[in-house]
Every structure is written in C-alpha cells, then in structure tokens.
Design a protein around this motif. Sequence first.
Motif, PDB file in Angstrom:
ATOM      1  N   GLU A   1     -23.822  31.200   0.662  1.00  0.00           N
ATOM      2  CA  GLU A   1     -23.107  32.389   1.032  1.00  0.00           C
ATOM      3  C   GLU A   1     -22.473  32.257   2.173  1.00  0.00           C
ATOM      4  O   GLU A   1     -21.283  32.908   2.096  1.00  0.00           O
ATOM      5  CB  GLU A   1     -24.408  33.617   1.382  1.00  0.00           C
ATOM      6  CG  GLU A   1     -23.522  34.784   1.999  1.00  0.00           C
ATOM      7  CD  GLU A   1     -24.816  35.774   2.908  1.00  0.00           C
ATOM      8  OE1 GLU A   1     -24.283  36.515   3.520  1.00  0.00           O
ATOM      9  OE2 GLU A   1     -25.948  35.335   2.894  1.00  0.00           O
ATOM     10  N   GLN A   2     -22.733  31.377   3.088  1.00  0.00           N
ATOM     11  CA  GLN A   2     -21.912  31.215   4.161  1.00  0.00           C
ATOM     12  C   GLN A   2     -21.882  32.261   5.441  1.00  0.00           C
ATOM     13  O   GLN A   2     -20.926  32.327   6.228  1.00  0.00           O
ATOM     14  CB  GLN A   2     -20.437  30.934   3.882  1.00  0.00           C
ATOM     15  CG  GLN A   2     -20.131  29.777   2.806  1.00  0.00           C
ATOM     16  CD  GLN A   2     -18.800  29.280   2.588  1.00  0.00           C
ATOM     17  OE1 GLN A   2     -18.169  30.003   1.592  1.00  0.00           O
ATOM     18  NE2 GLN A   2     -18.151  28.348   3.225  1.00  0.00           N
ATOM     19  N   GLY A   3     -23.010  33.125   5.227  1.00  0.00           N
ATOM     20  CA  GLY A   3     -23.326  34.023   5.980  1.00  0.00           C
ATOM     21  C   GLY A   3     -24.759  34.486   6.194  1.00  0.00           C
ATOM     22  O   GLY A   3     -25.501  33.976   5.412  1.00  0.00           O
ATOM     23  N   PRO A   4     -25.111  35.679   6.937  1.00  0.00           N
ATOM     24  CA  PRO A   4     -26.186  35.818   7.157  1.00  0.00           C
ATOM     25  C   PRO A   4     -27.048  36.809   6.438  1.00  0.00           C
ATOM     26  O   PRO A   4     -28.219  37.081   6.678  1.00  0.00           O
ATOM     27  CB  PRO A   4     -26.151  36.304   8.688  1.00  0.00           C
ATOM     28  CG  PRO A   4     -24.864  37.141   8.943  1.00  0.00           C
ATOM     29  CD  PRO A   4     -24.034  36.249   7.927  1.00  0.00           C
ATOM     30  N   VAL A   5     -26.415  37.754   5.704  1.00  0.00           N
ATOM     31  CA  VAL A   5     -26.842  38.807   5.024  1.00  0.00           C
ATOM     32  C   VAL A   5     -27.987  38.574   4.144  1.00  0.00           C
ATOM     33  O   VAL A   5     -29.183  39.248   4.175  1.00  0.00           O
ATOM     34  CB  VAL A   5     -26.029  39.511   4.017  1.00  0.00           C
ATOM     35  CG1 VAL A   5     -26.427  40.680   3.323  1.00  0.00           C
ATOM     36  CG2 VAL A   5     -24.656  39.809   4.823  1.00  0.00           C
TER      37      VAL A   5
ATOM     38  N   ARG B   1     -31.062  37.364   6.163  1.00  0.00           N
ATOM     39  CA  ARG B   1     -31.750  38.882   6.974  1.00  0.00           C
ATOM     40  C   ARG B   1     -32.613  39.512   6.108  1.00  0.00           C
ATOM     41  O   ARG B   1     -33.504  40.049   6.724  1.00  0.00           O
ATOM     42  CB  ARG B   1     -30.565  39.444   7.634  1.00  0.00           C
ATOM     43  CG  ARG B   1     -29.760  38.539   8.825  1.00  0.00           C
ATOM     44  CD  ARG B   1     -28.746  39.250   9.435  1.00  0.00           C
ATOM     45  NE  ARG B   1     -28.190  38.365  10.551  1.00  0.00           N
ATOM     46  CZ  ARG B   1     -27.192  38.827  11.386  1.00  0.00           C
ATOM     47  NH1 ARG B   1     -26.377  39.953  10.869  1.00  0.00           N
ATOM     48  NH2 ARG B   1     -26.855  38.004  12.394  1.00  0.00           N
ATOM     49  N   SER B   2     -32.214  39.723   4.876  1.00  0.00           N
ATOM     50  CA  SER B   2     -32.413  40.797   3.984  1.00  0.00           C
ATOM     51  C   SER B   2     -33.693  40.301   3.469  1.00  0.00           C
ATOM     52  O   SER B   2     -34.845  40.749   2.810  1.00  0.00           O
ATOM     53  CB  SER B   2     -31.812  41.313   2.979  1.00  0.00           C
ATOM     54  OG  SER B   2     -31.542  40.309   2.002  1.00  0.00           O
ATOM     55  N   GLY B   3     -34.002  38.735   3.237  1.00  0.00           N
ATOM     56  CA  GLY B   3     -34.904  38.165   2.475  1.00  0.00           C
ATOM     57  C   GLY B   3     -34.867  38.031   0.978  1.00  0.00           C
ATOM     58  O   GLY B   3     -35.497  37.430  -0.009  1.00  0.00           O
TER      59      GLY B   3
ATOM     60  N   LEU C   1     -23.421  42.186  -2.608  1.00  0.00           N
ATOM     61  CA  LEU C   1     -22.715  41.987  -1.334  1.00  0.00           C
ATOM     62  C   LEU C   1     -21.336  41.437  -1.607  1.00  0.00           C
ATOM     63  O   LEU C   1     -21.247  40.800  -2.670  1.00  0.00           O
ATOM     64  CB  LEU C   1     -23.577  41.205  -0.392  1.00  0.00           C
ATOM     65  CG  LEU C   1     -23.351  39.737  -0.752  1.00  0.00           C
ATOM     66  CD1 LEU C   1     -24.002  38.671   0.586  1.00  0.00           C
ATOM     67  CD2 LEU C   1     -24.256  39.158  -2.107  1.00  0.00           C
ATOM     68  N   PRO C   2     -20.487  41.916  -0.722  1.00  0.00           N
ATOM     69  CA  PRO C   2     -19.029  40.984  -0.870  1.00  0.00           C
ATOM     70  C   PRO C   2     -19.074  39.746  -0.235  1.00  0.00           C
ATOM     71  O   PRO C   2     -19.874  39.121   0.571  1.00  0.00           O
ATOM     72  CB  PRO C   2     -18.342  42.171   0.021  1.00  0.00           C
ATOM     73  CG  PRO C   2     -19.114  42.548   1.074  1.00  0.00           C
ATOM     74  CD  PRO C   2     -20.384  42.531   0.498  1.00  0.00           C
TER      75      PRO C   2
END
Length: 447
Positions: free
Chosen positions: A211-215, A218-220, A371-372
């Motif tokens: 992903e390279q991000g935290p989404v 954080r959501s699991g 997600l985007p």
Amino acid sequence: MADILVQGTGGRLSLDIDADRLLRRIGELGRIGLDERTGGITREGFSAADRQARGYLMDEARGAGLVPAVDAAGNVIVRPGPCPGEQSGDRQALMMGSHLDTVVNGGRLDGAYGVLAALEVLQTLTERGVALPYEPVAVAFANEEGALFPQPFWGSMAIAGRLAELPREPRDHDGRPLREALRQAGGDLDALGSAGWAHGSVAAYLELHVEQGPVLERSGSRIGVVDAITGRTVLTVEVRGAAGHSGTSPMEGRRDALAAAARVVLAVEHIARDRKLCRVGTVGRLDPHPNTPNTIPGAVRLSVDLRDTDVWRAATAEETLRRALKAIAADTGTEIEVVAETRSDPVSTDPVLRAAIECSAEELGLSHETLPSGAGHDAQMVADIAPIGMVFVPSIGGISHVPQEDTSPRDLVAGARVLLRTALRITGHAERTVPARAAGPRPAHQD
C-alpha cells in the motif's frame, strides 16, 4: 490457508501458489542493490544494480521453464511460451506485474513484490497445466521511479504507445544520454515504437503492490481494492543565476541561483499546503552548481512532484506554480526554465476487476476494503490500452521508499493468492486443463 480450487474437465484441481518460493525470491532480490550500512536498496532504473535485478528475474523465469524477453523500451516480459500450434500473441494477454527499480536508499518491496508475485502466478499456472482463454504474461516495467533518468513510468508509457516519438533524447541527472544505458539493458532507443501494445491486445492488467500508506494497517484489513490512482506531474526546474566569490560579492546585485531555488521550494509547499490547489507537492531532488562552500551557486536543477486525483486541480496547481516561478525569476534576476518530464492523469480502476478482486479475497477469507492510491503506478499508463485492477497489501507503519519499508510474510503470501484467484476468476476459472509443460530451459527470446 486452504488451496484454491478450480473446476476442470478432469474434476476439481487443487491450485495454490508456492509461498516458500515467493518469499525466497523476495529475499534474494532484496539483496541486489542493498546498502549494508543503511539497510536500504538502491536500484535506479537502467543502473548496474537494476540490470542485475533484471538478470535475476530472467534467470528465475528460465529456471521455471518460462520465456523471458526484453523489448525495445527495456521492459522484461515473461511468457509461458506458446502451446503446440499456437504463436505467441495469438491470444489476448492477461498482463500482471510492476517494476524492479527503486528510489535511492529505498525499500525491498515497492514494485519488486508485484513482479515476483506475477512470476509466481504465471509459474503456478504453467506448472499445473492450467489453460486460460487469455495468455498470462508477467511484466517488469522499466524505470518506473525515474530516480536516475527522470522519465518515470518509462516502460509502461512505451507499452501504452506514449513514447513512439520522443521530443528529445532522455538524459540522466548528470546529462548522460539514455541510449547506451538502455542498450546495456537490452533495449533499443531507435526501435522504441515497437514496444507498444495495440488496443485490445491486453484483456486486463492486474498489479499487486504494497500500500505504501497506513490505511489497511489501521483498519486491520488484509487486502486493499484500489478504486482510483492519483495523477502525477513531474517537472524539472532549472534556475540560472551567476556564480561568484562568497566573500567578495556584495549582497546587493547578487544573482544567487540557490536562494531563488529556495523560494521555488517554498512556492511548491505553499501551493499544496496553504492554498490546497493539489493534494501534495514535493521537491525531492536539488542539485546546486558548483556546490562549493565559498562560491555563490550559479545554477540549480530541482525536481517538482505534484499529485492529485482530479486532473483539473492538478493542471491548476501546475499553472499557478509556473506563474509563481516567473515572479521569482523577475525578483531575483535569475532565469527559470521548466520542463515537464511526465504527466500521468488520475485513473479509475475497472469495476469488473474490482469486483473480481473483492470476490477472490472473500473466498480466501481475507478482509478487504476499497481505497484510492496516493502513489502513482504503471497501471495508470496501461489504462490507455486495457482495463486495470490493483490489489494492495498492508505496509507496516504505513511507510515506503525508505529502508524500513516492510510487509508481513503472511500478507505478502495472501496478496499473491488473491492475484492468482483473480486471474482465474476473470478468465472463467480455467474451463479445461492440459498436461503440464516439463520444466527446464526454453529457447531464449531477445534478452
């Protein structure tokens, strides 16, 4: 995790990737370009380390009985080889892949994971003799990052037909032309147009990526289903002033290129952070000349990266920046030239492919969310010629492009399983099976 089951004429065929093989390859490739001091990977596109990584991929493909080749743009394309009586390219392709090159001191997974997962899916299908209506093809796109030669998405742009005519010969940050580096990688600048794939030749393109991000973390959620990819504009800005002695040149009348460049950096920050004309704006590289302690810089080259999911906002941000640069040049007595190295419009993924990814995750018992993507990907370019789908797996800490970039082994395996299941789903779950091809070397294409 239970095996994936595919309906075949001889009954139910148990089918799953080889998780150990995938993780082994990720570990081995992660040692190419490794800096032992920092733990980071440096495999800039068309560098020696990049060539070594490409060689590793092709060796693994040949060892698996697959057929690797290099096109004129330097893309590594791996095919299963034609079935008896079939020529390569007779069927539409099911394309899967990403890129092998990295930023300077980057991570081991960005891009490379998607390439190796695509290889694993292709090898699994070939070993098990699964016949698909589309030809499965794994691709390692050349120079996605643009870290050395500032033409990001080079390979995927060529496949999409965007590089058939070059306005000028690409050069690296030190002014060296691409031609020789491309030749060493197996490409040919004069035949660049031959790397393009025709509209309709690719039935679908799937890209698996961290992903390279935290989404997701954080959501699991275990799997991300990408619905849109951000647009990106990459500019090279040249600031030209006048060099001089730092002690004997009065402040009044100086044409300090670095001082002007500092204002350019702040202008980029202001446009994105304060005026919010685009989602993010970054100056990631700055090269002053002559870059000595007691000399006023006479010239500075810097990069500007603007991103947004709305094409009109991105265009407005660029135009606003260009006006700001004209004002900075007039105020500082410098000359500022702006060259657009690349523009990639924001794109949406194909809804049918999104649904296939979601169903595949559900069948495997993996939680997922839509997600985007805030990062750009080769999929944006391939979208010119084919429907695209993207799968994300969680990034630990939500970080990327740094040595600490990481994803848990179980998530790496889960993502590859979703890729395999999605490939099977969109091709009708393999309506028939054929005898598995024997492993071993195959006649080499151009490489």
